[in-house]
Design an enzyme around this catalytic site. Sequence first.
Site, PDB file in Angstrom:
ATOM      1  N   TYR A 204      76.818  45.516  13.023  1.00 20.62           N
ATOM      2  CA  TYR A 204      76.189  46.751  12.529  1.00 20.62           C
ATOM      3  C   TYR A 204      75.460  46.365  11.245  1.00 20.62           C
ATOM      4  CZ  TYR A 204      79.207  49.542  15.635  1.00 20.62           C
ATOM      5  OH  TYR A 204      79.840  50.101  16.737  1.00 20.62           O
ATOM      6  N   LYS A 300      81.891  56.558  19.881  1.00 22.08           N
ATOM      7  CA  LYS A 300      82.907  57.555  20.213  1.00 22.08           C
ATOM      8  C   LYS A 300      82.583  58.443  21.403  1.00 22.08           C
ATOM      9  CE  LYS A 300      85.712  56.094  17.379  1.00 22.08           C
ATOM     10  NZ  LYS A 300      86.503  55.113  18.118  1.00 22.08           N
TER      11      LYS A 300
HETATM   12  P1  FAS Z   1      77.272  62.784  31.029  1.00 23.54           P
HETATM   13  O1  FAS Z   1      76.040  63.386  30.417  1.00 23.54           O
HETATM   14  O2  FAS Z   1      77.437  61.317  31.072  1.00 23.54           O
HETATM   15  O3  FAS Z   1      77.368  63.281  32.564  1.00 23.54           O
HETATM   16  C1  FAS Z   1      77.041  64.601  32.918  1.00 23.54           C
HETATM   17  C2  FAS Z   1      76.703  64.617  34.404  1.00 23.54           C
HETATM   18  O4  FAS Z   1      76.500  65.982  34.786  1.00 23.54           O
HETATM   19  C3  FAS Z   1      75.418  63.865  34.717  1.00 23.54           C
HETATM   20  O5  FAS Z   1      75.600  63.029  35.833  1.00 23.54           O
HETATM   21  C4  FAS Z   1      74.414  64.983  35.027  1.00 23.54           C
HETATM   22  O6  FAS Z   1      73.443  64.612  35.984  1.00 23.54           O
HETATM   23  C5  FAS Z   1      75.328  66.061  35.571  1.00 23.54           C
HETATM   24  N1  FAS Z   1      74.782  67.419  35.443  1.00 23.54           N
HETATM   25  C6  FAS Z   1      74.099  67.936  34.394  1.00 23.54           C
HETATM   26  N2  FAS Z   1      73.772  69.217  34.656  1.00 23.54           N
HETATM   27  C7  FAS Z   1      74.267  69.514  35.900  1.00 23.54           C
HETATM   28  C8  FAS Z   1      74.252  70.673  36.713  1.00 23.54           C
HETATM   29  N3  FAS Z   1      73.645  71.790  36.297  1.00 23.54           N
HETATM   30  N4  FAS Z   1      74.841  70.617  37.932  1.00 23.54           N
HETATM   31  C9  FAS Z   1      75.465  69.470  38.344  1.00 23.54           C
HETATM   32  N5  FAS Z   1      75.517  68.334  37.620  1.00 23.54           N
HETATM   33  C10 FAS Z   1      74.917  68.366  36.404  1.00 23.54           C
HETATM   34  N6  FAS Z   1      78.198  56.966  23.664  1.00 23.54           N
HETATM   35  C11 FAS Z   1      78.741  55.871  23.106  1.00 23.54           C
HETATM   36  O7  FAS Z   1      79.950  55.847  22.869  1.00 23.54           O
HETATM   37  N7  FAS Z   1      77.947  54.774  22.801  1.00 23.54           N
HETATM   38  C12 FAS Z   1      76.588  54.761  23.090  1.00 23.54           C
HETATM   39  O8  FAS Z   1      75.905  53.785  22.825  1.00 23.54           O
HETATM   40  C13 FAS Z   1      75.993  55.887  23.679  1.00 23.54           C
HETATM   41  N8  FAS Z   1      74.656  55.893  24.012  1.00 23.54           N
HETATM   42  C14 FAS Z   1      74.109  57.036  24.569  1.00 23.54           C
HETATM   43  C15 FAS Z   1      72.732  57.088  24.925  1.00 23.54           C
HETATM   44  C16 FAS Z   1      72.170  58.254  25.465  1.00 23.54           C
HETATM   45  C17 FAS Z   1      70.693  58.291  25.841  1.00 23.54           C
HETATM   46  C18 FAS Z   1      72.972  59.400  25.633  1.00 23.54           C
HETATM   47  C19 FAS Z   1      72.372  60.697  26.138  1.00 23.54           C
HETATM   48  C20 FAS Z   1      74.335  59.352  25.309  1.00 23.54           C
HETATM   49  C21 FAS Z   1      74.910  58.155  24.796  1.00 23.54           C
HETATM   50  N9  FAS Z   1      76.277  58.074  24.493  1.00 23.54           N
HETATM   51  C22 FAS Z   1      76.850  56.976  23.940  1.00 23.54           C
HETATM   52  C23 FAS Z   1      77.158  59.154  24.783  1.00 23.54           C
HETATM   53  C24 FAS Z   1      77.501  59.086  26.264  1.00 23.54           C
HETATM   54  O9  FAS Z   1      78.088  57.858  26.549  1.00 23.54           O
HETATM   55  C25 FAS Z   1      78.361  60.266  26.586  1.00 23.54           C
HETATM   56  O10 FAS Z   1      79.374  60.441  25.618  1.00 23.54           O
HETATM   57  C26 FAS Z   1      78.981  60.207  27.955  1.00 23.54           C
HETATM   58  O11 FAS Z   1      77.966  60.008  28.892  1.00 23.54           O
HETATM   59  C27 FAS Z   1      79.739  61.514  28.164  1.00 23.54           C
HETATM   60  O12 FAS Z   1      80.068  61.615  29.509  1.00 23.54           O
HETATM   61  P2  FAS Z   1      80.049  63.029  30.250  1.00 23.54           P
HETATM   62  O13 FAS Z   1      80.677  64.042  29.381  1.00 23.54           O
HETATM   63  O14 FAS Z   1      80.579  62.764  31.615  1.00 23.54           O
HETATM   64  O15 FAS Z   1      78.517  63.480  30.304  1.00 23.54           O
HETATM   65  C1  PHB Z   2      76.656  49.711  22.988  1.00 27.06           C
HETATM   66  O1  PHB Z   2      77.021  48.561  23.267  1.00 27.06           O
HETATM   67  O2  PHB Z   2      75.879  50.378  23.709  1.00 27.06           O
HETATM   68  C2  PHB Z   2      77.154  50.334  21.706  1.00 27.06           C
HETATM   69  C3  PHB Z   2      78.160  49.707  20.998  1.00 27.06           C
HETATM   70  C4  PHB Z   2      78.628  50.296  19.825  1.00 27.06           C
HETATM   71  C5  PHB Z   2      78.060  51.466  19.368  1.00 27.06           C
HETATM   72  C6  PHB Z   2      77.038  52.100  20.090  1.00 27.06           C
HETATM   73  C7  PHB Z   2      76.579  51.516  21.267  1.00 27.06           C
HETATM   74  O3  PHB Z   2      78.501  52.025  18.206  1.00 27.06           O
END
Ligand code: FAS
Ligand code: PHB
Length: 393
Positions: A204, A300
């Site tokens: 980081y 997280k």
């Molecule tokens: P999700 O958003 O993963 O899944 C929700 C699901 O519901 C999807 O498949 C969607 O298509 C579906 N859905 C939505 N609306 C619907 C509807 N109306 N009907 C039916 N299905 C529907 N977290 C980290 O810890 N580290 C990271 O680096 C990180 N990077 C991220 C990058 C991006 C671009 C985003 C958006 C998030 C990131 N996150 C990261 C957070 C991410 O990992 C989430 O915490 C994780 O996907 C949460 O999982 P779900 O709650 O299952 O939601």
């Molecule tokens: C990742 O590997 O995507 C990653 C790891 C640590 C973070 C965020 C993203 O805090």
Amino acid sequence: MSVTHTQVGIVGSGPAGLLLAQLLDKAGVSSIILERKDRAYVEGRIRAGVLEQGTVDLLNEAGVGERCAREGMVHKGCYISIEDERFEINFEELTGGKHVVVYGQTEVTKDLINARLASGGDLRFDCDNVAIHDIETDKPRLTYQKDGAAHEVQCDFIAGCDGFHGIARQTIPADLLKIYERVYPFGWLGILAEAPPVADELIYARHTRGFALYSMRSTKVVRHYIQCLPDTDPDDWSDDRIWDELRLRLPQADQDKLVTGRVFEKSVTPMRSFVCEKMRHGRLFLAGDAAHIVPPTGAKGLNLAASDIYYLRNAIVSYYKTKSQDGLDTYSDKALARIWKAQRFSWWMTSMLHNFSTSDDFDARVRGAELAYILSSRAGQTSLAENYVGLPF
Ligand code: FAS
Ligand code: PHB
């Protein structure tokens, strides 16, 4: 209209929905997952990379931990750099042996989908216009369209696992919800590339040019991020420009360790902190990003989805086993207690490590001093380490 009955209707087949279905199945509770996208979309989303041990334990309990155990990388610590200095935060030494596992969310999702389908679990992709009904009764329903036909799922409970942009949260009357939100004046430009990691653990990097994170998916694929403006168009960043910027934000001594390679995924993630209180209304329970978002600086997001599911699984299974409503009634408060601690940590890591164009000079100095103190104090490093490896469920 086709009508199916199940015990728990789940909206969304991301990590939260899939993990809940798997854990309920292990406890003999039936469920149906309705997903609006197709399988390729769901499995193709590039997101989180770091799993807390509590999340790994839940994957094992769900019967899907084998590939993570084989291919996941145990990380005993991480590095934090400030300009040209690099410091190690030794999680194991500071927390009495705890660590994290680096294993992409994409792989977690694939493992959960494969297990669901292999067990004959009901997972329905390409569901259009999913709608949630009658959550204030003891017979809630889901309706949707697929291939031009109308369908209904009758259930006892509905889990809203449909992410930040889903419909579940919108189904709860807005006047019953309290929303907390903070939008940050920057985003992360993330890449996946065929290249070896810069170091054996994540770096980081706080830098006057902006924050950068040097992560990985294996010894041959890296996941790097660069702080950027929130409305950045990834196409404005050529591969060369990305690699140059990643090199410049590393300490001098590490810059020649950055090996470039073919970038095969590039995207911008906006940054926000978001919490929806409460996470339950009637027979509808929110879990994961449907209820909260954290800036990924603390790794997280995915792990909070897992702890929500831990509490929700316990509550639902307890109801069916004992008819007790206690777990259901305390789910929201119990999940929110852990969510807010992770929100604090994610905000804290983000505020210490990023450049805030909107803050005054005093604020910038205080945030820099906060990080300098943490890196000079065993107590400070212990606080960072115990939050990073995951607070108890
Ligand atoms: P999700 O958003 O993963 O899944 C929700 C699901 O519901 C999807 O498949 C969607 O298509 C579906 N859905 C939505 N609306 C619907 C509807 N109306 N009907 C039916 N299905 C529907 N977290 C980290 O810890 N580290 C990271 O680096 C990180 N990077 C991220 C990058 C991006 C671009 C985003 C958006 C998030 C990131 N996150 C990261 C957070 C991410 O990992 C989430 O915490 C994780 O996907 C949460 O999982 P779900 O709650 O299952 O939601
Ligand atoms: C990742 O590997 O995507 C990653 C790891 C640590 C973070 C965020 C993203 O805090």
